[in-house]
Design an enzyme around this catalytic site. Structure first.
Site, PDB file in Angstrom:
ATOM      1  N   SER A 183       0.846  -1.192   0.000  1.00  0.00           N
ATOM      2  CA  SER A 183       0.000   0.000   0.000  1.00  0.00           C
ATOM      3  C   SER A 183       0.880   1.241   0.000  1.00  0.00           C
ATOM      4  CB  SER A 183      -0.895   0.002   1.239  1.00  0.00           C
ATOM      5  OG  SER A 183      -1.571   1.233   1.395  1.00  0.00           O
ATOM      6  N   TYR A 203      -2.062  -0.206  10.525  1.00  0.00           N
ATOM      7  CA  TYR A 203      -2.076  -0.593   9.112  1.00  0.00           C
ATOM      8  C   TYR A 203      -0.782  -0.156   8.426  1.00  0.00           C
ATOM      9  CZ  TYR A 203      -3.813  -1.136   4.317  1.00  0.00           C
ATOM     10  OH  TYR A 203      -3.970  -1.507   3.007  1.00  0.00           O
TER      11      TYR A 203
END
Length: 329
Positions: free
Chosen positions: A196, A209
């Site tokens: 990501s 995250y």
């Protein structure tokens, strides 16, 4: 006139030889780096205009984690028409079976589904052994499964933080352990990490995250270097870092400047990822503006970086988040 001849000792002579050899090696290696730097820069520039040749994946065994929905499903459908054997892992059995049906409609001949919780090391190893017995050695491994809590660090329960790290990071360790030995033995394969943009730069409200994705990228890069250092250059690696994708995982998240940092269309992302795998692209950042932003991150003063973060809305991405730890992507 009296002349005195000096004869160096054996030790001094050896030192002189070693010094000379090191100096020559330094000059030769420096020259090699300079020449190859020019070559690789020219090669990279030409690839902006000339499409790289795509490899044939007919007969390859492609394993995709988190294949029951989102990007995992769409990547499976992209591979379905390329003659590859699909191995689909997901914790959602019904979603996984639906992906398999759609893949067969797209032309896939061999599709195998397995229920697997990638956060459970023992289960990953058990299902991996089952895949080896029933299907064969996986040659393209796509680590796609992931979750997001979407809570600020102090509000996130310990159990959810641990689960985020287990799914987004540790599962990569276990799948690599399970399938990489066969790739190394054959010097053939491909490791893909769906990371990501949050693994490249911190995001407000995504501490766990971001940490999990930073770790996943570091792990994938390190293993890639190990493969090169051991001469296993036939095992390729691809690290994918997309911005937010419109799959429901980050439902409610917004972007301040959609032309520069758009919420990505999942079909577009899946096609780009599969193309990156077929062309053996080492890194894929989406959208392209991320390449510029990441370069700026490394050279700008910290205060200016924060100012730009405010400008791009980095502190407010998660303000309207509605997701609930959904599967990636």
């Amino acid at each position: 006139m009296l002349c005195i001849w000096y004869y160096p000792s054996e030790a001094e002579a050896k030192k002189a030889v070693v010094f000379t050899v090191r100096k020559m090696n330094f000059l030769l290696e420096t020259l090699q780096v300079m020449i190859l730097s020019v070559y690789y820069n020219v090669e990279g520039f030409l690839r902006l205009f000339i499409s790289a040749r795509k490899k044939n994946v007919t007969g390859e065994i492609v394993l995709i984690t988190g294949a029951g929905s989102g990007i995992g499903r769409l990547m499976a459908l992209e591979f379905a028409g390329l003659g590859a054997t699909l191995v689909l892992w997901d914790i959602n059995q019904e979603g996984n079976k639906e992906t398999a049906c759609l893949a067969r409609e797209k032309g896939a001949v061999r599709v195998h589904t397995y229920l697997c919780d990638c956060s459970d090391k023992a289960e990953v190893y058990r299902v991996a052994d089952q895949v080896k017995r029933e299907v064969g050695d996986v040659s393209i491994l796509i680590n796609n499964a992931g979750i997001v809590t979407g809570k600020k660090f102090m509000d996130a329960p310990d159990s959810l933080i641990e689960k985020t790290i287990e799914v987004n990071t540790m599962s990569h360790f276990w799948t690599y352990k399970a399938f990489l030995p066969a790739m190394m033995a054959n010097n053939h394969g491909h490791l893909v990490s769906i990371a990501s943009s949050a693994g490249l730069i911190g995001v407000n409200g995504l501490a766990d995250y971001c940490a999990s994705k930073f770790a996943a990228i570091g792990f994938a890069e390190s293993v890639a270097l190990e493969l090169l250092s051991t001469g296993k250059d036939g095992v390729k690696t691809t690290i994918v870092c997309p911005y937010f994708i419109n799959t429901g995982m980050f439902d409610g998240c917004n972007t301040k400047w959609p032309r520069m940092l758009p919420i990505l269309d999942p079909h577009y992302v899946a096609k780009r990822i599969v193309n990156a795998i077929l062309t053996e692209q080492a890194y894929l950042l989406m959208p392209r503006s991320l390449y510029v932003l990441m370069a700026l991150k490394n050279i700008l003063p910290a205060k200016l970086a924060v100012l730009l973060g405010v400008y791009f809305g980095a502190f407010n991405f998660m303000d309207a988040f509605k997701g609930r730890g959904k599967k990636q992507q």
